[in-house]
Write a protein that holds these residues in place. Structure first.
Motif, PDB file in Angstrom:
ATOM      1  N   ILE A   1       0.865  -1.172   0.000  1.00 51.14           N
ATOM      2  CA  ILE A   1       0.000   0.000   0.000  1.00 51.14           C
ATOM      3  C   ILE A   1       0.907   1.229   0.000  1.00 51.14           C
ATOM      4  CG2 ILE A   1      -0.224  -0.097   2.526  1.00 51.14           C
ATOM      5  CD1 ILE A   1      -3.053   1.062   2.204  1.00 51.14           C
ATOM      6  N   THR A   2       0.627   2.178  -0.870  1.00 53.74           N
ATOM      7  CA  THR A   2       1.456   3.387  -0.934  1.00 53.74           C
ATOM      8  C   THR A   2       1.021   4.350   0.172  1.00 53.74           C
ATOM      9  OG1 THR A   2      -0.054   4.573  -2.400  1.00 53.74           O
ATOM     10  CG2 THR A   2       1.639   3.175  -3.458  1.00 53.74           C
ATOM     11  N   PRO A   3       1.895   5.287   0.529  1.00 53.15           N
ATOM     12  CA  PRO A   3       1.494   6.289   1.518  1.00 53.15           C
ATOM     13  C   PRO A   3       0.212   7.026   1.101  1.00 53.15           C
ATOM     14  CG  PRO A   3       3.861   6.346   1.261  1.00 53.15           C
ATOM     15  CD  PRO A   3       3.323   5.413   0.195  1.00 53.15           C
ATOM     16  N   GLU A   4       0.086   7.315  -0.180  1.00 51.38           N
ATOM     17  CA  GLU A   4      -1.108   8.018  -0.663  1.00 51.38           C
ATOM     18  C   GLU A   4      -2.372   7.166  -0.473  1.00 51.38           C
ATOM     19  OE1 GLU A   4      -2.756  10.439  -4.561  1.00 51.38           O
ATOM     20  OE2 GLU A   4      -0.774   9.516  -4.642  1.00 51.38           O
ATOM     21  N   GLU A   5      -2.265   5.867  -0.783  1.00 57.85           N
ATOM     22  CA  GLU A   5      -3.414   4.973  -0.594  1.00 57.85           C
ATOM     23  C   GLU A   5      -3.788   4.874   0.885  1.00 57.85           C
ATOM     24  OE1 GLU A   5      -2.790   1.804  -4.280  1.00 57.85           O
ATOM     25  OE2 GLU A   5      -1.607   1.577  -2.445  1.00 57.85           O
TER      26      GLU A   5
ATOM     27  N   PHE B   1       5.755  11.796   1.942  1.00 58.67           N
ATOM     28  CA  PHE B   1       4.417  12.054   1.410  1.00 58.67           C
ATOM     29  C   PHE B   1       3.783  13.242   2.139  1.00 58.67           C
ATOM     30  CE2 PHE B   1      -0.163  11.361   2.055  1.00 58.67           C
ATOM     31  CZ  PHE B   1      -0.603  11.521   0.741  1.00 58.67           C
ATOM     32  N   LEU B   2       3.878  13.271   3.466  1.00 60.48           N
ATOM     33  CA  LEU B   2       3.291  14.363   4.244  1.00 60.48           C
ATOM     34  C   LEU B   2       3.970  15.690   3.923  1.00 60.48           C
ATOM     35  CD1 LEU B   2       2.769  12.770   7.784  1.00 60.48           C
ATOM     36  CD2 LEU B   2       1.077  13.111   5.968  1.00 60.48           C
ATOM     37  N   GLU B   3       5.304  15.667   3.764  1.00 60.82           N
ATOM     38  CA  GLU B   3       6.035  16.907   3.432  1.00 60.82           C
ATOM     39  C   GLU B   3       5.616  17.423   2.065  1.00 60.82           C
ATOM     40  OE1 GLU B   3      10.232  16.151   3.813  1.00 60.82           O
ATOM     41  OE2 GLU B   3      10.025  15.684   5.945  1.00 60.82           O
ATOM     42  N   ASN B   4       5.474  16.520   1.097  1.00 59.29           N
ATOM     43  CA  ASN B   4       5.091  16.932  -0.255  1.00 59.29           C
ATOM     44  C   ASN B   4       3.661  17.470  -0.299  1.00 59.29           C
ATOM     45  OD1 ASN B   4       7.584  16.273  -1.298  1.00 59.29           O
ATOM     46  ND2 ASN B   4       6.984  14.203  -1.847  1.00 59.29           N
ATOM     47  N   ARG B   5       2.802  16.948   0.557  1.00 61.20           N
ATOM     48  CA  ARG B   5       1.422  17.439   0.632  1.00 61.20           C
ATOM     49  C   ARG B   5       1.378  18.839   1.203  1.00 61.20           C
ATOM     50  NH1 ARG B   5      -2.231  16.126   3.696  1.00 61.20           N
ATOM     51  NH2 ARG B   5      -3.947  16.592   2.345  1.00 61.20           N
ATOM     52  N   ALA B   6       2.284  19.139   2.114  1.00 62.56           N
ATOM     53  CA  ALA B   6       2.281  20.419   2.818  1.00 62.56           C
ATOM     54  C   ALA B   6       2.798  21.564   1.934  1.00 62.56           C
ATOM     55  CB  ALA B   6       3.122  20.330   4.084  1.00 62.56           C
ATOM     56  N   GLU B   7       3.504  21.210   0.882  1.00 62.24           N
ATOM     57  CA  GLU B   7       4.115  22.259   0.020  1.00 62.24           C
ATOM     58  C   GLU B   7       3.080  22.933  -0.841  1.00 62.24           C
ATOM     59  OE1 GLU B   7       7.258  20.297  -2.087  1.00 62.24           O
ATOM     60  OE2 GLU B   7       8.458  20.108  -0.286  1.00 62.24           O
TER      61      GLU B   7
END
Length: 115
Positions: free
Chosen positions: A6-10, A109-115
C-alpha cells in the motif's frame, strides 16, 4: 502469494474514509514513540520485529490479539523489516499489506502534501 503493498497516498486516502485501519509498526519502541502514524480511525500497535520473528516459531503470542478478519498494514523505517514480518503474518493467515517505503516514505508524502 505476493505480498500486498500500500502506498502512503493509498493509506492516507483510507485514513480519510471512516474505515478502521489496523497499523502494526515493527520498529523499536523509541523510534515509535518519537514518530508514528496516527489518525482518528487508526489503531496503531507497536510490536518489535523480533516478537514477530518469534511468533513464527510459536515462541511469542504477541500477534494473538491481531484480527484475522481485517487488513493489517505493517510498517517499519523503510519497509524491509515490515516485509519480513508481513510474510510471517501472511503465513499465519493474517490479511496483511506493507506500507511501501515505510515511515520514511510516509514522512516524504506528508512533506510533499504540505508544500
Amino acid at each position: 502469494m505476493p505480498l500486498k503493498k500500500i502506498t502512503p497516498e493509498e493509506l492516507f486516502q483510507k485514513m480519510n474514509t471512516q474505515e478502521k485501519i489496523v497499523l502494526l509498526d515493527v520498529r523499536a519502541e523509541e523510534k515509535y514513540n518519537d514518530f508514528h502514524i496516527e489518525g482518528q480511525n487508526v489503531e496503531s500497535q507497536n510490536i518489535h520485529k523480533d516478537e514477530i520473528f518469534k511468533s513464527e516459531e510459536n515462541k511469542s503470542n504477541a500477534v494473538a490479539s491481531f484480527p484475522k478478519d481485517k487488513e493489517i498494514v505493517v510498517t517499519c523505517t523503510t519497509g524491509n523489516s515490515a516485509t519480513k514480518c508481513a510474510n510471517i503474518l501472511s503465513n499465519q493467515e493474517y490479511n496483511v499489506a506493507v506500507l511501501d517505503g515505510g515511515i520514511t516514505a510516509w514522512k516524504e508524502f506528508l512533506e510533499n502534501r504540505a508544500e
